[in-house]
Scaffold this motif. Structure first.
Motif, PDB file in Angstrom:
ATOM      1  N   ALA A 147      27.161 -27.492 -40.527  1.00  0.00           N
ATOM      2  CA  ALA A 147      28.244 -27.997 -39.680  1.00  0.00           C
ATOM      3  C   ALA A 147      28.129 -27.410 -38.278  1.00  0.00           C
ATOM      4  O   ALA A 147      28.265 -28.129 -37.272  1.00  0.00           O
ATOM      5  CB  ALA A 147      29.597 -27.652 -40.297  1.00  0.00           C
ATOM      6  N   ALA A 148      27.863 -26.105 -38.203  1.00  0.00           N
ATOM      7  CA  ALA A 148      27.717 -25.456 -36.893  1.00  0.00           C
ATOM      8  C   ALA A 148      26.519 -26.020 -36.139  1.00  0.00           C
ATOM      9  O   ALA A 148      26.614 -26.311 -34.942  1.00  0.00           O
ATOM     10  CB  ALA A 148      27.560 -23.951 -37.083  1.00  0.00           C
ATOM     11  N   ALA A 149      25.387 -26.170 -36.827  1.00  0.00           N
ATOM     12  CA  ALA A 149      24.183 -26.693 -36.173  1.00  0.00           C
ATOM     13  C   ALA A 149      24.421 -28.110 -35.663  1.00  0.00           C
ATOM     14  O   ALA A 149      24.011 -28.464 -34.548  1.00  0.00           O
ATOM     15  CB  ALA A 149      23.007 -26.672 -37.149  1.00  0.00           C
ATOM     16  N   GLY A 150      25.096 -28.948 -36.468  1.00  0.00           N
ATOM     17  CA  GLY A 150      25.372 -30.317 -36.054  1.00  0.00           C
ATOM     18  C   GLY A 150      26.305 -30.386 -34.856  1.00  0.00           C
ATOM     19  O   GLY A 150      26.075 -31.152 -33.907  1.00  0.00           O
ATOM     20  N   LEU A 151      27.352 -29.570 -34.870  1.00  0.00           N
ATOM     21  CA  LEU A 151      28.305 -29.559 -33.756  1.00  0.00           C
ATOM     22  C   LEU A 151      27.649 -29.054 -32.477  1.00  0.00           C
ATOM     23  O   LEU A 151      27.890 -29.595 -31.387  1.00  0.00           O
ATOM     24  CB  LEU A 151      29.514 -28.696 -34.113  1.00  0.00           C
ATOM     25  N   ILE A 152      26.833 -28.020 -32.608  1.00  0.00           N
ATOM     26  CA  ILE A 152      26.166 -27.476 -31.423  1.00  0.00           C
ATOM     27  C   ILE A 152      25.190 -28.500 -30.843  1.00  0.00           C
ATOM     28  O   ILE A 152      25.117 -28.696 -29.627  1.00  0.00           O
ATOM     29  CB  ILE A 152      25.454 -26.162 -31.773  1.00  0.00           C
ATOM     30  N   ALA A 153      24.442 -29.187 -31.704  1.00  0.00           N
ATOM     31  CA  ALA A 153      23.517 -30.224 -31.229  1.00  0.00           C
ATOM     32  C   ALA A 153      24.283 -31.340 -30.523  1.00  0.00           C
ATOM     33  O   ALA A 153      23.877 -31.818 -29.454  1.00  0.00           O
ATOM     34  CB  ALA A 153      22.720 -30.786 -32.399  1.00  0.00           C
ATOM     35  N   PHE A 154      25.422 -31.750 -31.106  1.00  0.00           N
ATOM     36  CA  PHE A 154      26.248 -32.777 -30.476  1.00  0.00           C
ATOM     37  C   PHE A 154      26.767 -32.303 -29.125  1.00  0.00           C
ATOM     38  O   PHE A 154      26.719 -33.041 -28.135  1.00  0.00           O
ATOM     39  CB  PHE A 154      27.416 -33.146 -31.385  1.00  0.00           C
ATOM     40  N   GLY A 155      27.253 -31.056 -29.089  1.00  0.00           N
ATOM     41  CA  GLY A 155      27.796 -30.525 -27.841  1.00  0.00           C
ATOM     42  C   GLY A 155      26.757 -30.433 -26.743  1.00  0.00           C
ATOM     43  O   GLY A 155      27.029 -30.779 -25.586  1.00  0.00           O
ATOM     44  N   LEU A 156      25.552 -29.991 -27.105  1.00  0.00           N
ATOM     45  CA  LEU A 156      24.480 -29.889 -26.112  1.00  0.00           C
ATOM     46  C   LEU A 156      24.066 -31.270 -25.609  1.00  0.00           C
ATOM     47  O   LEU A 156      23.853 -31.470 -24.409  1.00  0.00           O
ATOM     48  CB  LEU A 156      23.280 -29.167 -26.723  1.00  0.00           C
ATOM     49  N   ALA A 157      23.949 -32.242 -26.541  1.00  0.00           N
ATOM     50  CA  ALA A 157      23.554 -33.596 -26.138  1.00  0.00           C
ATOM     51  C   ALA A 157      24.613 -34.230 -25.243  1.00  0.00           C
ATOM     52  O   ALA A 157      24.300 -34.827 -24.196  1.00  0.00           O
ATOM     53  CB  ALA A 157      23.331 -34.457 -27.378  1.00  0.00           C
ATOM     54  N   ALA A 158      25.886 -34.087 -25.644  1.00  0.00           N
ATOM     55  CA  ALA A 158      26.960 -34.659 -24.838  1.00  0.00           C
ATOM     56  C   ALA A 158      27.041 -33.975 -23.483  1.00  0.00           C
ATOM     57  O   ALA A 158      27.201 -34.633 -22.434  1.00  0.00           O
ATOM     58  CB  ALA A 158      28.287 -34.524 -25.580  1.00  0.00           C
ATOM     59  N   GLY A 159      26.926 -32.647 -23.490  1.00  0.00           N
ATOM     60  CA  GLY A 159      26.991 -31.910 -22.236  1.00  0.00           C
ATOM     61  C   GLY A 159      25.876 -32.282 -21.292  1.00  0.00           C
ATOM     62  O   GLY A 159      26.098 -32.469 -20.082  1.00  0.00           O
ATOM     63  N   ALA A 160      24.657 -32.415 -21.833  1.00  0.00           N
ATOM     64  CA  ALA A 160      23.521 -32.785 -20.993  1.00  0.00           C
ATOM     65  C   ALA A 160      23.711 -34.185 -20.415  1.00  0.00           C
ATOM     66  O   ALA A 160      23.423 -34.437 -19.235  1.00  0.00           O
ATOM     67  CB  ALA A 160      22.238 -32.723 -21.807  1.00  0.00           C
ATOM     68  N   ALA A 161      24.225 -35.094 -21.258  1.00  0.00           N
ATOM     69  CA  ALA A 161      24.469 -36.457 -20.772  1.00  0.00           C
ATOM     70  C   ALA A 161      25.531 -36.463 -19.678  1.00  0.00           C
ATOM     71  O   ALA A 161      25.419 -37.181 -18.667  1.00  0.00           O
ATOM     72  CB  ALA A 161      24.898 -37.346 -21.942  1.00  0.00           C
ATOM     73  N   GLY A 162      26.571 -35.659 -19.859  1.00  0.00           N
ATOM     74  CA  GLY A 162      27.625 -35.592 -18.858  1.00  0.00           C
ATOM     75  C   GLY A 162      27.143 -35.033 -17.541  1.00  0.00           C
ATOM     76  O   GLY A 162      27.470 -35.562 -16.464  1.00  0.00           O
ATOM     77  N   LEU A 163      26.368 -33.958 -17.605  1.00  0.00           N
ATOM     78  CA  LEU A 163      25.824 -33.361 -16.378  1.00  0.00           C
ATOM     79  C   LEU A 163      24.891 -34.331 -15.670  1.00  0.00           C
ATOM     80  O   LEU A 163      24.891 -34.430 -14.438  1.00  0.00           O
ATOM     81  CB  LEU A 163      25.103 -32.064 -16.712  1.00  0.00           C
ATOM     82  N   ALA A 164      24.081 -35.057 -16.453  1.00  0.00           N
ATOM     83  CA  ALA A 164      23.175 -36.037 -15.858  1.00  0.00           C
ATOM     84  C   ALA A 164      23.970 -37.155 -15.186  1.00  0.00           C
ATOM     85  O   ALA A 164      23.603 -37.646 -14.104  1.00  0.00           O
ATOM     86  CB  ALA A 164      22.256 -36.604 -16.926  1.00  0.00           C
ATOM     87  N   ALA A 165      25.067 -37.565 -15.825  1.00  0.00           N
ATOM     88  CA  ALA A 165      25.896 -38.620 -15.252  1.00  0.00           C
ATOM     89  C   ALA A 165      26.539 -38.171 -13.951  1.00  0.00           C
ATOM     90  O   ALA A 165      26.606 -38.924 -12.967  1.00  0.00           O
ATOM     91  CB  ALA A 165      26.972 -39.027 -16.266  1.00  0.00           C
ATOM     92  N   HIS A 192      21.913 -18.710 -38.503  1.00  0.00           N
ATOM     93  CA  HIS A 192      22.833 -19.840 -38.698  1.00  0.00           C
ATOM     94  C   HIS A 192      22.180 -21.177 -38.348  1.00  0.00           C
ATOM     95  O   HIS A 192      22.221 -22.129 -39.139  1.00  0.00           O
ATOM     96  CB  HIS A 192      24.071 -19.662 -37.809  1.00  0.00           C
ATOM     97  N   ILE A 193      21.610 -21.247 -37.140  1.00  0.00           N
ATOM     98  CA  ILE A 193      21.115 -22.531 -36.642  1.00  0.00           C
ATOM     99  C   ILE A 193      19.865 -22.988 -37.388  1.00  0.00           C
ATOM    100  O   ILE A 193      19.718 -24.170 -37.717  1.00  0.00           O
ATOM    101  CB  ILE A 193      20.853 -22.474 -35.132  1.00  0.00           C
ATOM    102  N   CYS A 194      18.961 -22.063 -37.684  1.00  0.00           N
ATOM    103  CA  CYS A 194      17.750 -22.456 -38.415  1.00  0.00           C
ATOM    104  C   CYS A 194      18.092 -22.864 -39.841  1.00  0.00           C
ATOM    105  O   CYS A 194      17.549 -23.849 -40.364  1.00  0.00           O
ATOM    106  CB  CYS A 194      16.730 -21.321 -38.389  1.00  0.00           C
ATOM    107  N   TRP A 195      18.992 -22.124 -40.482  1.00  0.00           N
ATOM    108  CA  TRP A 195      19.425 -22.488 -41.837  1.00  0.00           C
ATOM    109  C   TRP A 195      20.074 -23.862 -41.808  1.00  0.00           C
ATOM    110  O   TRP A 195      19.760 -24.745 -42.626  1.00  0.00           O
ATOM    111  CB  TRP A 195      20.419 -21.447 -42.341  1.00  0.00           C
ATOM    112  N   GLY A 196      20.998 -24.070 -40.853  1.00  0.00           N
ATOM    113  CA  GLY A 196      21.692 -25.344 -40.755  1.00  0.00           C
ATOM    114  C   GLY A 196      20.769 -26.494 -40.435  1.00  0.00           C
ATOM    115  O   GLY A 196      20.895 -27.601 -40.988  1.00  0.00           O
ATOM    116  N   THR A 197      19.810 -26.270 -39.540  1.00  0.00           N
ATOM    117  CA  THR A 197      18.859 -27.321 -39.181  1.00  0.00           C
ATOM    118  C   THR A 197      17.980 -27.682 -40.372  1.00  0.00           C
ATOM    119  O   THR A 197      17.706 -28.865 -40.633  1.00  0.00           O
ATOM    120  CB  THR A 197      17.983 -26.873 -38.001  1.00  0.00           C
TER     121      THR A 197
END
Length: 351
Positions: A240-258, A311-316
């Protein structure tokens, strides 16, 4: 003892086994896989020097295959699993066999007492023995004696291993948990004994630690696929943590690019997704500051990195685990067939 690429620790691990003051007969079977170092040569040197040591081949290099080969080659009624980088404490075997007798359990085991040498290893050891790193598993964090789902290493009644069908050679991780599950399904009891503390040397680099936990996550997904009733917060929190962090990074990167491209302000709000990874980073940093405050400074500053990698490697690994990773039943059927053909086996004799 399944061994592969264990030149660095093998002699010391063997010394800790042979040094046990056990009142019954004792033999050590080394199941040696293909190694890139002197492991096989060293194993044969140890066997030549110590009559109680036997070497058997494990051509596949896989741990469950090694364990099955060692059990078939062993002679006695109690099987004690040992790893090539683990060091049994004095009295370990006597305490374990006593617990087998007193509890009537099929398998007893204790704590995976991680101890590091370098600052990084010490940080990993803290993570592996803390609920912040691995949740509430008794064999990592300790607790009172009693029935449990699985234990570290394990000292088994040989008949329990045979009746459960031996180790599933298709389970390249979590093979102990899988065997103990099948033992419990047959009515056997797994018993946690906190006095059984075995020193474990953690991984020495971010790369090797990340690979270890990535594979842990992949195989835990296999276990939950095949046994959905075993799912718990402890196992679902990292993905759950890995998925949320990946979503947050992707959304954040898209927002900054926009924002950089001058897109409408509404799109720029995606940058708020960066709050998720920033919050997680702040959380593990706080843990490193507060819960690990008694550690030396050089170790403490590495704790957030270690927790993040775990956490992240286990979750991934959990999230990306392919369904074809384990074909349930095939390996177990083969193992059961081999075990039925096997004659007397064990690593520790006499109750």
């Amino acid at each position: 003892m399944p061994v592969r690429n264990e030149e660095r620790h093998l002699a010391e691990s063997v010394r800790h086994v042979l040094g046990q003051e056990y009142p019954g007969e004792l033999e050590l079977v080394l199941a040696v896989g293909p190694s890139a170092d002197r492991t096989e040569e060293l194993a044969r040197e140890l066997a030549a020097a110590h009559p109680r040591v036997t070497v058997v081949a494990n051509p596949s290099g896989k741990i469950p295959a090694a364990l099955n080969a060692a059990v078939r080659a062993a002679r006695h009624a109690v099987i004690a699993r040992v790893d090539g980088h683990a060091m049994l404490p004095p009295g370990y075997l006597t305490t374990a066999v006593t617990a087998l007798i007193e509890t009537g359990a099929a398998d007893v085991g204790g704590v995976m007492a991680a101890e590091g040498v370098t600052a990084f290893q010490q940080a990993v050891a803290w993570g592996m023995t803390s609920k912040a790193g691995v949740g509430s598993a008794a064999f990592h964090t300790g607790g009172g004696a009693g029935p449990t789902d699985s234990v570290y290493l394990g000292v088994y009644r040989r008949e329990a291993i045979e009746q459960a069908g031996g180790y599933d050679e298709g389970m390249l991780r979590a093979e102990d948990w899988d065997l103990n599950y099948r033992i419990r399904a047959r009515g056997g009891q797994i018993w946690f004994t906190p006095e059984l503390r075995v020193t474990y040397r953690p991984r020495a680099s971010v790369r090797t630690l990340g690979a270890q936990y990535f594979h842990y996550g992949r195989w835990r997904r296999v276990v939950i696929r095949e046994h959905p009733e075993t799912a718990s917060f402890r196992y679902l929190a990292p993905p759950a943590a890995a998925g949320l962090i990946a979503f947050g990074l992707a959304a954040g990167a898209a927002g900054l690019a926009a924002i950089a491209a001058g897109a409408p302000a509404g799109v720029g709000w995606l940058a708020a997704g960066l709050v998720i990874p920033v919050t997680y980073l702040a959380g593990i940093t706080a843990v490193g500051t507060v819960l690990a405050r008694r550690l030396p400074a050089g170790v403490r500053i590495r704790v957030p990195l270690v927790l993040g990698v775990m956490h992240i490697c286990w979750g991934t690994g959990f999230l990306t685990s392919p369904r074809k990773l384990h074909r349930s039943g095939e390996a177990d059927t083969r193992v059961r067939s081999e075990q039925k053909k096997a004659e007397g086996a064990a690593a520790v004799g006499g109750e």
